[in-house]
Design a protein around this motif. Structure first.
Motif, PDB file in Angstrom:
ATOM      1  N   PRO A 232       0.652  -1.285   0.014  1.00 53.64           N
ATOM      2  CA  PRO A 232       0.024  -0.058  -0.130  1.00 53.64           C
ATOM      3  C   PRO A 232       0.750   1.077   0.045  1.00 53.64           C
ATOM      4  CG  PRO A 232      -0.895  -1.462   1.560  1.00 53.64           C
ATOM      5  CD  PRO A 232       0.380  -2.126   1.173  1.00 53.64           C
ATOM      6  N   THR A 233       1.947   1.261   0.601  1.00 51.85           N
ATOM      7  CA  THR A 233       2.839   2.603   0.754  1.00 51.85           C
ATOM      8  C   THR A 233       3.517   2.923  -0.542  1.00 51.85           C
ATOM      9  OG1 THR A 233       3.288   2.019   3.218  1.00 51.85           O
ATOM     10  CG2 THR A 233       5.116   3.581   1.806  1.00 51.85           C
ATOM     11  N   LEU A 234       3.980   1.675  -1.106  1.00 50.10           N
ATOM     12  CA  LEU A 234       4.676   1.750  -2.639  1.00 50.10           C
ATOM     13  C   LEU A 234       3.329   2.204  -3.449  1.00 50.10           C
ATOM     14  CD1 LEU A 234       6.765  -1.256  -2.616  1.00 50.10           C
ATOM     15  CD2 LEU A 234       7.385   1.286  -2.448  1.00 50.10           C
ATOM     16  N   GLN A 235       2.407   1.875  -3.539  1.00 52.59           N
ATOM     17  CA  GLN A 235       1.231   2.010  -4.484  1.00 52.59           C
ATOM     18  C   GLN A 235       0.907   3.855  -4.188  1.00 52.59           C
ATOM     19  OE1 GLN A 235      -1.707  -0.851  -3.268  1.00 52.59           O
ATOM     20  NE2 GLN A 235      -1.310  -1.864  -5.319  1.00 52.59           N
ATOM     21  N   ALA A 236       0.966   4.005  -2.752  1.00 50.11           N
ATOM     22  CA  ALA A 236       0.636   5.390  -2.631  1.00 50.11           C
ATOM     23  C   ALA A 236       1.697   6.475  -3.199  1.00 50.11           C
ATOM     24  CB  ALA A 236       0.508   5.639  -0.943  1.00 50.11           C
ATOM     25  N   GLU A 237       2.789   6.016  -3.283  1.00 44.79           N
ATOM     26  CA  GLU A 237       4.017   6.755  -3.744  1.00 44.79           C
ATOM     27  C   GLU A 237       4.213   6.610  -5.218  1.00 44.79           C
ATOM     28  OE1 GLU A 237       7.223   5.094  -1.576  1.00 44.79           O
ATOM     29  OE2 GLU A 237       6.738   6.163   0.497  1.00 44.79           O
ATOM     30  N   GLY A 238       3.259   5.850  -5.751  1.00 42.47           N
ATOM     31  CA  GLY A 238       3.297   6.177  -7.374  1.00 42.47           C
ATOM     32  C   GLY A 238       3.800   5.033  -8.041  1.00 42.47           C
ATOM     33  N   HIS A 239       3.963   3.887  -7.193  1.00 40.41           N
ATOM     34  CA  HIS A 239       4.486   2.842  -8.217  1.00 40.41           C
ATOM     35  C   HIS A 239       3.520   1.765  -8.709  1.00 40.41           C
ATOM     36  CE1 HIS A 239       8.868   3.471  -6.953  1.00 40.41           C
ATOM     37  NE2 HIS A 239       8.478   3.759  -5.907  1.00 40.41           N
ATOM     38  N   GLU A 240       3.263   1.291  -9.755  1.00 43.34           N
ATOM     39  CA  GLU A 240       2.676   0.052 -10.003  1.00 43.34           C
ATOM     40  C   GLU A 240       3.273  -1.227  -9.245  1.00 43.34           C
ATOM     41  OE1 GLU A 240      -0.113  -0.483 -11.842  1.00 43.34           O
ATOM     42  OE2 GLU A 240      -0.447   1.673 -12.134  1.00 43.34           O
ATOM     43  N   VAL A 241       2.502  -2.006  -8.667  1.00 40.66           N
ATOM     44  CA  VAL A 241       2.836  -2.945  -7.717  1.00 40.66           C
ATOM     45  C   VAL A 241       2.277  -4.409  -8.037  1.00 40.66           C
ATOM     46  CG1 VAL A 241       3.406  -3.914  -5.605  1.00 40.66           C
ATOM     47  CG2 VAL A 241       3.570  -1.420  -5.986  1.00 40.66           C
ATOM     48  N   LEU A 242       3.017  -5.405  -8.254  1.00 34.79           N
ATOM     49  CA  LEU A 242       2.456  -6.815  -8.248  1.00 34.79           C
ATOM     50  C   LEU A 242       3.434  -7.878  -7.493  1.00 34.79           C
ATOM     51  CD1 LEU A 242       1.483  -7.834 -12.035  1.00 34.79           C
ATOM     52  CD2 LEU A 242       0.049  -7.475 -10.244  1.00 34.79           C
ATOM     53  N   ALA A 243       2.569  -8.666  -6.779  1.00 36.62           N
ATOM     54  CA  ALA A 243       3.375 -10.009  -6.111  1.00 36.62           C
ATOM     55  C   ALA A 243       2.838 -11.123  -6.792  1.00 36.62           C
ATOM     56  CB  ALA A 243       2.796  -9.729  -4.630  1.00 36.62           C
ATOM     57  N   SER A 244       3.978 -11.803  -7.251  1.00 36.49           N
ATOM     58  CA  SER A 244       3.704 -12.917  -7.959  1.00 36.49           C
ATOM     59  C   SER A 244       3.176 -14.005  -6.994  1.00 36.49           C
ATOM     60  CB  SER A 244       5.134 -13.551  -8.501  1.00 36.49           C
ATOM     61  OG  SER A 244       5.125 -14.994  -8.875  1.00 36.49           O
ATOM     62  N   GLN A 245       2.258 -14.764  -7.667  1.00 33.56           N
ATOM     63  CA  GLN A 245       1.439 -15.822  -6.573  1.00 33.56           C
ATOM     64  C   GLN A 245       1.883 -17.436  -7.169  1.00 33.56           C
ATOM     65  OE1 GLN A 245       0.693 -14.890  -4.016  1.00 33.56           O
ATOM     66  NE2 GLN A 245      -1.376 -14.145  -3.712  1.00 33.56           N
ATOM     67  N   HIS A 246       3.153 -17.398  -7.247  1.00 32.32           N
ATOM     68  CA  HIS A 246       3.598 -18.831  -7.638  1.00 32.32           C
ATOM     69  C   HIS A 246       3.268 -19.922  -6.655  1.00 32.32           C
ATOM     70  CE1 HIS A 246       6.587 -16.395  -6.029  1.00 32.32           C
ATOM     71  NE2 HIS A 246       7.231 -17.294  -5.552  1.00 32.32           N
ATOM     72  N   GLY A 247       3.244 -21.005  -7.385  1.00 37.97           N
ATOM     73  CA  GLY A 247       2.612 -22.007  -6.561  1.00 37.97           C
ATOM     74  C   GLY A 247       3.535 -23.075  -5.942  1.00 37.97           C
ATOM     75  N   LEU A 248       4.861 -22.808  -5.820  1.00 39.74           N
ATOM     76  CA  LEU A 248       5.844 -23.805  -5.313  1.00 39.74           C
ATOM     77  C   LEU A 248       5.889 -25.010  -5.826  1.00 39.74           C
ATOM     78  CD1 LEU A 248       5.387 -22.203  -1.666  1.00 39.74           C
ATOM     79  CD2 LEU A 248       7.194 -21.423  -3.626  1.00 39.74           C
ATOM     80  N   ASP A 249       5.436 -25.139  -7.096  1.00 34.45           N
ATOM     81  CA  ASP A 249       5.365 -26.422  -7.664  1.00 34.45           C
ATOM     82  C   ASP A 249       6.494 -27.125  -8.508  1.00 34.45           C
ATOM     83  OD1 ASP A 249       2.665 -27.037  -6.694  1.00 34.45           O
ATOM     84  OD2 ASP A 249       1.796 -25.449  -8.440  1.00 34.45           O
ATOM     85  N   SER A 250       7.194 -26.028  -9.163  1.00 35.98           N
ATOM     86  CA  SER A 250       8.588 -26.349  -9.391  1.00 35.98           C
ATOM     87  C   SER A 250       9.363 -25.004  -9.676  1.00 35.98           C
ATOM     88  CB  SER A 250       8.313 -27.105 -10.976  1.00 35.98           C
ATOM     89  OG  SER A 250       8.125 -26.136 -11.985  1.00 35.98           O
ATOM     90  N   LEU A 251      10.710 -25.270  -9.699  1.00 39.62           N
ATOM     91  CA  LEU A 251      11.392 -23.914 -10.007  1.00 39.62           C
ATOM     92  C   LEU A 251      10.925 -23.340 -11.390  1.00 39.62           C
ATOM     93  CD1 LEU A 251      13.437 -21.811  -8.994  1.00 39.62           C
ATOM     94  CD2 LEU A 251      15.257 -23.556  -9.852  1.00 39.62           C
ATOM     95  N   ALA A 252      11.108 -23.990 -12.276  1.00 37.82           N
ATOM     96  CA  ALA A 252      10.751 -23.453 -13.575  1.00 37.82           C
ATOM     97  C   ALA A 252       9.542 -22.710 -13.656  1.00 37.82           C
ATOM     98  CB  ALA A 252      10.811 -24.724 -14.722  1.00 37.82           C
ATOM     99  N   THR A 253       8.532 -23.240 -13.179  1.00 40.07           N
ATOM    100  CA  THR A 253       7.155 -22.709 -13.359  1.00 40.07           C
ATOM    101  C   THR A 253       6.982 -21.413 -12.384  1.00 40.07           C
ATOM    102  OG1 THR A 253       6.126 -24.199 -11.767  1.00 40.07           O
ATOM    103  CG2 THR A 253       5.803 -24.780 -14.066  1.00 40.07           C
ATOM    104  N   ASP A 254       7.598 -21.614 -11.270  1.00 40.93           N
ATOM    105  CA  ASP A 254       7.755 -20.361 -10.282  1.00 40.93           C
ATOM    106  C   ASP A 254       8.432 -19.385 -10.811  1.00 40.93           C
ATOM    107  OD1 ASP A 254       6.412 -21.666  -8.373  1.00 40.93           O
ATOM    108  OD2 ASP A 254       8.089 -22.007  -6.968  1.00 40.93           O
ATOM    109  N   VAL A 255       9.526 -19.618 -11.621  1.00 43.97           N
ATOM    110  CA  VAL A 255      10.249 -18.291 -12.387  1.00 43.97           C
ATOM    111  C   VAL A 255       9.339 -18.042 -13.403  1.00 43.97           C
ATOM    112  CG1 VAL A 255      12.195 -17.982 -13.869  1.00 43.97           C
ATOM    113  CG2 VAL A 255      12.480 -19.110 -11.769  1.00 43.97           C
TER     114      VAL A 255
END
Length: 228
Positions: free
Chosen positions: A24-47
């Motif tokens: 929320p702070t970074l968004q309020a400061e004007g950044h577009e923000v995303l958090a990857s929701q990777h599934g911890l199923d394999s390194l290749a799919t997480d990357v």
């Protein structure tokens, strides 16, 4: 001037909500923000999941990884849209290393004695919370436990190509009281990548226990990108 976007990559026993005190702070400061929701199923799919986030935000990107998320940003960060890397108490394997081989070079931390692995997934036991997030209030520790992701048991032994810290500017938040990723490992990898280091007396989750420190480091990385 448009501010760089921020993309987060979570580690084991977590999901993107572990960055909830920062976003929320970074968004309020004007950044577009995303958090990857990777599934911890394999390194290749997480990357691949982390990399897919780059197409959902404007460049350039400051890529932030916590713990195993450091392995993810090391690989995904070779993408030309990534301008800077921020590691939070994180792994950062070289081209000839896996996450596990890097961990094995240093003393075993207490958290690894508190894991269940039924059906090939590694779950953190409640008894492991003090070693993972011991400087959080009890209610927050319970929330960490309730929102944990359970990685496949061999996730840390998997390998993909790409070592972004050899060519991208890096910042490192070193958690000196960490009982999950050994502080000696953190000293080693941060020195090897020639990162700008901020040491903080925290558990493995400084983004939750010391969010102002982590925000300050992300701002410094973003300002360095903007100044180019």
């Amino acid at each position: 001037m448009t501010k760089p976007s921020i993309v987060f990559a979570h580690g084991l026993w977590a999901d993107g909500s572990c960055f909830g005190k920062l976003i929320p702070t970074l968004q309020a400061e004007g950044h577009e923000v995303l958090a990857s929701q990777h599934g911890l199923d394999s390194l290749a799919t997480d990357v691949a999941c982390v990399t897919a986030c780059f197409g959902r935000v404007p460049g350039p990107v400051v890529l932030v990884g916590h713990s195993y998320g450091g392995t993810l940003i090391t690989h995904a960060g070779t993408d030309p849209r990534v301008a800077a890397l921020v590691y939070i108490a994180a792994l950062a394997p070289a081209a000839d290393e896996t996450s596990q081989s890097q961990i094995a070079k240093f003393a075993t931390t207490q958290v690894f004695g508190h894991i269940d692995a039924p059906a090939g997934r590694a779950w953190l036991k409640p008894s492991g919370l003090t070693h993972f997030a011991g400087d959080l209030p009890e209610a927050e520790q319970k929330l960490v436990y309730a929102t944990q992701g359970a990685p496949v048991a061999d996730l840390l032994t998997q390998k993909v190509d790409g070592t972004a810290w050899t060519s991208k500017p890096s910042w490192y938040i070193l958690a000196s009281k960490d009982q999950t990723v050994h502080p000696d490992l953190q000293h080693f990898v941060s020195k090897r990548m020639n990162a700008t280091v901020t040491e903080v007396p925290s558990s493995h989750v400084p983004m939750l226990s010391k969010p102002d420190v982590v925000l300050d480091v992300i701002r410094k990385a973003a300002n360095a990108v903007t100044a180019k």
